[in-house]
Design an enzyme around this catalytic site. Sequence first.
Site, PDB file in Angstrom:
ATOM      1  N   LYS A  93      60.685 124.152  82.619  1.00 58.82           N
ATOM      2  CA  LYS A  93      59.648 123.871  81.671  1.00 58.82           C
ATOM      3  C   LYS A  93      60.161 122.787  81.080  1.00 58.82           C
ATOM      4  O   LYS A  93      62.043 122.932  80.280  1.00 58.82           O
ATOM      5  CB  LYS A  93      59.919 125.039  81.130  1.00 58.82           C
ATOM      6  CG  LYS A  93      58.602 124.792  80.124  1.00 58.82           C
ATOM      7  CD  LYS A  93      57.138 125.466  80.489  1.00 58.82           C
ATOM      8  CE  LYS A  93      55.517 124.362  80.274  1.00 58.82           C
ATOM      9  NZ  LYS A  93      55.511 123.007  80.235  1.00 58.82           N
ATOM     10  N   GLN A 114      67.107 121.549  77.451  1.00 52.79           N
ATOM     11  CA  GLN A 114      65.870 121.997  76.822  1.00 52.79           C
ATOM     12  C   GLN A 114      66.512 123.782  77.627  1.00 52.79           C
ATOM     13  O   GLN A 114      65.725 123.908  77.573  1.00 52.79           O
ATOM     14  CB  GLN A 114      64.890 121.366  78.356  1.00 52.79           C
ATOM     15  CG  GLN A 114      64.077 122.066  78.517  1.00 52.79           C
ATOM     16  CD  GLN A 114      62.811 121.824  77.051  1.00 52.79           C
ATOM     17  OE1 GLN A 114      62.932 120.348  76.990  1.00 52.79           O
ATOM     18  NE2 GLN A 114      61.647 121.778  75.934  1.00 52.79           N
ATOM     19  N   LYS A 117      67.309 125.481  74.777  1.00 52.83           N
ATOM     20  CA  LYS A 117      66.627 125.313  74.023  1.00 52.83           C
ATOM     21  C   LYS A 117      65.526 126.596  74.550  1.00 52.83           C
ATOM     22  O   LYS A 117      64.516 127.835  73.886  1.00 52.83           O
ATOM     23  CB  LYS A 117      65.392 124.029  74.390  1.00 52.83           C
ATOM     24  CG  LYS A 117      64.136 124.452  72.610  1.00 52.83           C
ATOM     25  CD  LYS A 117      63.433 123.065  73.243  1.00 52.83           C
ATOM     26  CE  LYS A 117      64.438 122.127  72.965  1.00 52.83           C
ATOM     27  NZ  LYS A 117      63.416 120.282  72.690  1.00 52.83           N
ATOM     28  N   LYS A 129      63.345 118.394  82.659  1.00 53.90           N
ATOM     29  CA  LYS A 129      62.935 117.202  82.092  1.00 53.90           C
ATOM     30  C   LYS A 129      62.123 116.061  82.961  1.00 53.90           C
ATOM     31  O   LYS A 129      62.977 116.152  84.427  1.00 53.90           O
ATOM     32  CB  LYS A 129      63.839 116.597  80.909  1.00 53.90           C
ATOM     33  CG  LYS A 129      63.014 115.987  79.912  1.00 53.90           C
ATOM     34  CD  LYS A 129      62.812 116.471  78.625  1.00 53.90           C
ATOM     35  CE  LYS A 129      61.381 115.914  77.774  1.00 53.90           C
ATOM     36  NZ  LYS A 129      61.559 116.784  76.957  1.00 53.90           N
ATOM     37  N   GLY A 168      53.820 117.180  77.703  1.00 49.66           N
ATOM     38  CA  GLY A 168      53.835 116.014  76.523  1.00 49.66           C
ATOM     39  C   GLY A 168      56.212 115.529  76.192  1.00 49.66           C
ATOM     40  O   GLY A 168      56.074 116.425  76.318  1.00 49.66           O
ATOM     41  N   ASP A 169      55.879 114.229  76.204  1.00 47.23           N
ATOM     42  CA  ASP A 169      56.589 114.130  75.668  1.00 47.23           C
ATOM     43  C   ASP A 169      56.886 112.706  74.600  1.00 47.23           C
ATOM     44  O   ASP A 169      55.727 111.909  74.290  1.00 47.23           O
ATOM     45  CB  ASP A 169      58.371 113.939  76.394  1.00 47.23           C
ATOM     46  CG  ASP A 169      59.361 113.536  75.231  1.00 47.23           C
ATOM     47  OD1 ASP A 169      60.238 115.201  74.500  1.00 47.23           O
ATOM     48  OD2 ASP A 169      60.145 112.769  75.631  1.00 47.23           O
ATOM     49  N   THR A 213      54.913 121.590  67.651  1.00 51.05           N
ATOM     50  CA  THR A 213      56.463 121.122  67.534  1.00 51.05           C
ATOM     51  C   THR A 213      56.888 120.632  66.376  1.00 51.05           C
ATOM     52  O   THR A 213      57.786 121.380  65.168  1.00 51.05           O
ATOM     53  CB  THR A 213      56.745 120.247  68.477  1.00 51.05           C
ATOM     54  OG1 THR A 213      56.817 120.208  69.627  1.00 51.05           O
ATOM     55  CG2 THR A 213      58.140 119.732  68.601  1.00 51.05           C
ATOM     56  N   ASN A 244      53.254 112.432  67.744  1.00 53.38           N
ATOM     57  CA  ASN A 244      52.981 113.775  67.499  1.00 53.38           C
ATOM     58  C   ASN A 244      53.820 114.795  66.618  1.00 53.38           C
ATOM     59  O   ASN A 244      53.625 115.783  66.048  1.00 53.38           O
ATOM     60  CB  ASN A 244      53.406 114.121  69.037  1.00 53.38           C
ATOM     61  CG  ASN A 244      52.417 115.954  68.795  1.00 53.38           C
ATOM     62  OD1 ASN A 244      53.729 116.999  68.771  1.00 53.38           O
ATOM     63  ND2 ASN A 244      51.641 116.204  69.219  1.00 53.38           N
ATOM     64  N   SER A 381      54.108 125.811  74.780  1.00 50.96           N
ATOM     65  CA  SER A 381      53.791 125.358  75.258  1.00 50.96           C
ATOM     66  C   SER A 381      53.389 126.744  76.505  1.00 50.96           C
ATOM     67  O   SER A 381      52.187 127.480  77.505  1.00 50.96           O
ATOM     68  CB  SER A 381      54.821 124.960  76.496  1.00 50.96           C
ATOM     69  OG  SER A 381      53.951 123.337  76.200  1.00 50.96           O
TER      70      SER A 381
HETATM   71  P1  NDP Z   1      55.412 109.861  70.374  1.00 49.57           P
HETATM   72  O1  NDP Z   1      55.449 109.142  71.192  1.00 49.57           O
HETATM   73  O2  NDP Z   1      54.386 110.654  69.534  1.00 49.57           O
HETATM   74  O3  NDP Z   1      56.052 109.425  69.000  1.00 49.57           O
HETATM   75  C1  NDP Z   1      57.491 108.985  69.053  1.00 49.57           C
HETATM   76  C2  NDP Z   1      57.510 108.869  67.744  1.00 49.57           C
HETATM   77  O4  NDP Z   1      59.000 107.751  67.502  1.00 49.57           O
HETATM   78  C3  NDP Z   1      57.465 106.826  67.067  1.00 49.57           C
HETATM   79  O5  NDP Z   1      56.392 107.045  65.963  1.00 49.57           O
HETATM   80  C4  NDP Z   1      57.850 105.987  68.182  1.00 49.57           C
HETATM   81  O6  NDP Z   1      57.474 104.683  67.377  1.00 49.57           O
HETATM   82  C5  NDP Z   1      59.287 106.676  67.443  1.00 49.57           C
HETATM   83  N1  NDP Z   1      60.603 106.096  68.542  1.00 49.57           N
HETATM   84  C6  NDP Z   1      59.633 106.226  69.466  1.00 49.57           C
HETATM   85  N2  NDP Z   1      61.476 105.867  70.427  1.00 49.57           N
HETATM   86  C7  NDP Z   1      61.579 105.023  68.578  1.00 49.57           C
HETATM   87  C8  NDP Z   1      62.677 104.236  68.623  1.00 49.57           C
HETATM   88  N3  NDP Z   1      64.118 103.492  70.029  1.00 49.57           N
HETATM   89  N4  NDP Z   1      63.384 104.058  67.189  1.00 49.57           N
HETATM   90  C9  NDP Z   1      62.745 104.033  66.118  1.00 49.57           C
HETATM   91  N5  NDP Z   1      62.029 104.988  66.403  1.00 49.57           N
HETATM   92  C10 NDP Z   1      61.180 105.674  67.729  1.00 49.57           C
HETATM   93  O7  NDP Z   1      56.645 111.266  70.724  1.00 49.57           O
HETATM   94  P2  NDP Z   1      56.504 112.801  70.000  1.00 49.57           P
HETATM   95  O8  NDP Z   1      56.569 112.963  68.757  1.00 49.57           O
HETATM   96  O9  NDP Z   1      56.428 114.034  70.946  1.00 49.57           O
HETATM   97  O10 NDP Z   1      58.750 112.793  70.304  1.00 49.57           O
HETATM   98  C11 NDP Z   1      59.047 112.635  69.200  1.00 49.57           C
HETATM   99  C12 NDP Z   1      60.940 113.291  69.581  1.00 49.57           C
HETATM  100  O11 NDP Z   1      60.509 115.406  69.671  1.00 49.57           O
HETATM  101  C13 NDP Z   1      61.721 113.567  70.789  1.00 49.57           C
HETATM  102  O12 NDP Z   1      63.058 112.850  70.720  1.00 49.57           O
HETATM  103  C14 NDP Z   1      61.268 114.335  71.998  1.00 49.57           C
HETATM  104  O13 NDP Z   1      62.299 114.359  72.710  1.00 49.57           O
HETATM  105  C15 NDP Z   1      60.612 115.541  70.524  1.00 49.57           C
HETATM  106  N6  NDP Z   1      60.303 116.765  71.256  1.00 49.57           N
HETATM  107  C16 NDP Z   1      58.777 116.386  70.705  1.00 49.57           C
HETATM  108  C17 NDP Z   1      58.241 117.526  71.980  1.00 49.57           C
HETATM  109  C18 NDP Z   1      56.576 117.649  71.536  1.00 49.57           C
HETATM  110  O14 NDP Z   1      56.256 118.319  71.200  1.00 49.57           O
HETATM  111  N7  NDP Z   1      56.496 116.206  71.973  1.00 49.57           N
HETATM  112  C19 NDP Z   1      58.696 119.177  71.950  1.00 49.57           C
HETATM  113  C20 NDP Z   1      59.985 118.904  71.220  1.00 49.57           C
HETATM  114  C21 NDP Z   1      60.755 117.751  71.421  1.00 49.57           C
HETATM  115  P3  NDP Z   1      55.685 103.793  67.966  1.00 49.57           P
HETATM  116  O15 NDP Z   1      55.033 104.251  67.785  1.00 49.57           O
HETATM  117  O16 NDP Z   1      56.723 102.285  67.194  1.00 49.57           O
HETATM  118  O17 NDP Z   1      56.372 103.543  69.513  1.00 49.57           O
END
Ligand code: NDP
Length: 449
Positions: A93, A114, A117, A129, A168-169, A213, A244, A381
């Site tokens: 997962k 993961q 976690k 992943k 998603g991620d 999250t 997200n 999830s």
């Molecule tokens: P999204 O794609 O929804 O959002 C990512 C955000 O981070 C965007 O604002 C993006 O900016 C910014 N970003 C991405 N890459 C970079 C970078 N290299 N430098 C600076 N800013 C960056 O992703 P999520 O919110 O889903 O995921 C964010 C984090 O949370 C990740 O580490 C993910 O692995 C982790 N996570 C997510 C989960 C989930 O349920 N979605 C669960 C657990 C962990 P821009 O809009 O410019 O691309």
Amino acid sequence: MNRIDEKLEPILSEVLSRNAGEREFHQAAREVLESLGRVVAKHPAYAEDALIERICEPERQIIFRVPWIDDQNQVQINRGFRVQFNSALGPYKGGIRFHPSVNLGIIKFLGFEQVFKNALTGLPIGGGKGGSDFNPRGRSDREIMRFCQSFMTELHRHIGEHTDVPAGDIGVGGREIGYMFGQYKRLTNRFEAGVLTGKGLSYGGSRARTEATGYGATYFVQRMLETCGESFDGKRVVVSGAGNVAIYTMEKVIAFGGKIVACSDSGGYVVDEAGIDLDLIKEIKQVRRERIAEYARQKGAGKHYIEGGSIWDVACDVAMPSATQNELSGKDARTLVKNGVQAVGEGANMPSTPDAVEVFRRANVLFAPGKAANAGGVATSALEMQQNASRDSWTFEQTEARLAEIMRNIHDLCADTASEYGAPRDYVLGANIAGFVRVAEAMRALGVV
Ligand code: NDP
């Protein structure tokens, strides 16, 4: 920096040489192995039968070509990945990430994290992943759909509700999950709702999964503050990212009485001393899919947009890094400490570098590592999988109540484990040990497989 126990040193050396060049995976493995010295000292059986070596080696790694046709009728090629890391506790997962930086090392670090976690949630899920180096930015909706369909055309052979359940991620939200689910359904001729999570409500999704999250990370930090007689109420909070995780972290922090003073995207960050207007952030990032610079432009006087730079220069009581790995350096951590930060909660996976974590540890800042603090997403999830299996659909309140309870349990488990192993309030140690013990127990019971 913590020292690695001498029994574990050869294991880390082997991980580094067998996985050459995979910097992020090395970082994640080192952090976990640093925590395990105390476990093998107390329970030598966990070091038998190459159990720790087996935990560091993924069960299966799949790399595949993803050909697709863009709007100019040109053929594009990307690379797809799925790392099925550990299935001792349940089906693999973990999310799927679409970002140009994706490579095998990044997917392996995420898969490894993961595993622990998912174990912390107490739910029956293994760890995996996946992702692709596809860059969704600037792509039309039709291009996104064709890419998702091609990606799933290969991935579908390797997943299933009892085998591997992606979600998603970064770069993969409700739209992408919908296109992938549609293609899976078509290829298999099965409405197998439990094969993907993060689905839309109209075809088997769970209420509160989108929020889970960010809400979960906020519940975790709230509980952590509570143990020191504190709360979010009246605190200045900085949240990096505007995706997200960041958006729903901001939503819950505001509900708990905190004030969000800054957030960001990959272009830069915005500061609003009056408190970030979250509705406008949602409109810009979720609906219009624009850059965050728009916020300052639209709001006008007194709202600053800083291109590049570090959001961690903004003074705050609580920092919630929620964008991506290694976005908060040792230097950033020193600035945060100088400015009086009390707590840091990682919404993203491994956003703080090892130097930064060390700075927080020495300054006695409450520090919640991602593998514990952001587990609410995967936990919900798993609740989505439960609803799919029983063909049921829970209310938002019911689902959020389960999420809150799970986050409280994860917090308490990490805190109690840290105390048991002689390092009270060391949530990194507590999370690594508690997650490891759950996986290790199952692996020992299952024999050498
Ligand atoms: P999204 O794609 O929804 O959002 C990512 C955000 O981070 C965007 O604002 C993006 O900016 C910014 N970003 C991405 N890459 C970079 C970078 N290299 N430098 C600076 N800013 C960056 O992703 P999520 O919110 O889903 O995921 C964010 C984090 O949370 C990740 O580490 C993910 O692995 C982790 N996570 C997510 C989960 C989930 O349920 N979605 C669960 C657990 C962990 P821009 O809009 O410019 O691309």
